[in-house]
Design a protein around this motif. Structure first.
Motif, short mmCIF file in Angstrom:
data_model
loop_
_atom_site.label_atom_id
_atom_site.label_comp_id
_atom_site.label_asym_id
_atom_site.label_seq_id
_atom_site.Cartn_x
_atom_site.Cartn_y
_atom_site.Cartn_z
N ASN A 32 0.85 -1.19 0.00
CA ASN A 32 0.00 0.00 0.00
C ASN A 32 0.89 1.24 0.00
O ASN A 32 1.37 1.67 1.04
CB ASN A 32 -0.92 -0.02 1.22
CG ASN A 32 -1.94 1.08 1.20
OD1 ASN A 32 -1.89 1.98 0.37
ND2 ASN A 32 -2.89 1.02 2.12
N ASP A 33 1.11 1.82 -1.18
CA ASP A 33 1.95 3.01 -1.29
C ASP A 33 1.22 4.29 -0.88
O ASP A 33 1.84 5.32 -0.67
CB ASP A 33 2.46 3.17 -2.73
CG ASP A 33 3.46 2.08 -3.08
OD1 ASP A 33 4.16 1.61 -2.17
OD2 ASP A 33 3.54 1.70 -4.27
N ALA A 34 -0.10 4.22 -0.76
CA ALA A 34 -0.89 5.40 -0.37
C ALA A 34 -1.07 5.49 1.14
O ALA A 34 -1.70 6.44 1.63
CB ALA A 34 -2.26 5.36 -1.05
N HIS A 35 -0.52 4.57 1.88
CA HIS A 35 -0.67 4.57 3.34
C HIS A 35 0.06 5.78 3.92
O HIS A 35 1.11 6.20 3.42
CB HIS A 35 -0.09 3.27 3.91
CG HIS A 35 -0.52 3.00 5.31
ND1 HIS A 35 0.13 3.53 6.39
CD2 HIS A 35 -1.53 2.24 5.81
CE1 HIS A 35 -0.45 3.11 7.51
NE2 HIS A 35 -1.47 2.33 7.17
N PRO A 36 -0.46 6.38 5.01
CA PRO A 36 0.20 7.55 5.61
C PRO A 36 1.63 7.26 6.08
O PRO A 36 2.50 8.13 5.99
CB PRO A 36 -0.70 7.92 6.79
CG PRO A 36 -2.04 7.33 6.46
CD PRO A 36 -1.77 6.13 5.63
N VAL A 37 1.89 6.06 6.56
CA VAL A 37 3.25 5.73 6.99
C VAL A 37 4.19 5.66 5.78
O VAL A 37 5.34 6.09 5.85
CB VAL A 37 3.27 4.41 7.81
CG1 VAL A 37 4.68 3.97 8.11
CG2 VAL A 37 2.47 4.58 9.09
N ALA A 38 3.70 5.14 4.65
CA ALA A 38 4.52 5.09 3.44
C ALA A 38 4.83 6.51 2.96
O ALA A 38 5.95 6.79 2.50
CB ALA A 38 3.79 4.31 2.34
N ARG A 39 3.86 7.40 3.07
CA ARG A 39 4.10 8.80 2.69
C ARG A 39 5.14 9.44 3.60
O ARG A 39 6.03 10.16 3.14
CB ARG A 39 2.78 9.59 2.75
CG ARG A 39 2.90 11.02 2.25
CD ARG A 39 1.65 11.82 2.53
NE ARG A 39 1.28 11.87 3.93
CZ ARG A 39 1.86 12.66 4.85
NH1 ARG A 39 2.84 13.45 4.51
NH2 ARG A 39 1.45 12.64 6.11
#
Length: 155
Positions: A78-85
């Protein structure tokens, strides 16, 4: 017959000439000078003044910081996850690898690495690396969830 006939009856001159003799006499037993027990002094002495240690810590931090980190939710990337951001751009001044290099460098030199999450109580908007100075825990953070703690700097 004497072993050395040309030296019979003459004593060797007692001349002791040394260029380091006065230096040895000048130095006396002194007291040891220890490095103060704070992070800044220890890091400057053991890390900043030692080229080999500096390069080793730097290479490890760069390698660890360049490792791609991804977030998986229920087994799916999940690249849209807040942690990924946040891992891609933790704050306005640093990129993800640059921020991780600082965290790993502090972890290696001080043995501790502190990250401050800034934002609302539910989802932080930024991550900042804090100085690895001693901190004291004050209990649950502002969110009150118990998963994070609020800290204050100081001895």
């Amino acid at each position: 017959m004497p072993k050395f006939p040309w030296r019979v009856g003459r004593a060797a001159p007692e001349i002791k000439d040394s260029r380091v003799g006065p230096l040895i006499a000048v130095t006396g037993a002194g007291r040891p000078l220890w490095t103060p027990r704070d992070y800044a002094s220890l890091a400057a002495e053991g890390f900043g003044k030692n080229d080999v240690a500096y390069r080793c810590v730097r290479m490890i931090a760069e390698a660890a910081g360049s490792a791609p980190l991804v977030v998986f939710v229920d087994g799916v990337r999940n690249d849209a996850h807040p942690v990924a951001r946040l891992m891609a751009k933790p704050n306005p001044e640093q990129s993800g690898p640059e921020w991780l290099e600082g965290v790993y460098g502090a972890l290696q030199t001080a043995g501790n690495a502190y990250v401050e999450a800034v934002g609302d109580e539910i989802r932080p908007g930024m991550w900042w690396r804090r100085a690895p100075s001693p901190t004291a825990s004050r209990g649950p953070g502002r969110a009150g969830c118990g998963c994070c703690t609020s800290t204050r700097a100081g001895p």
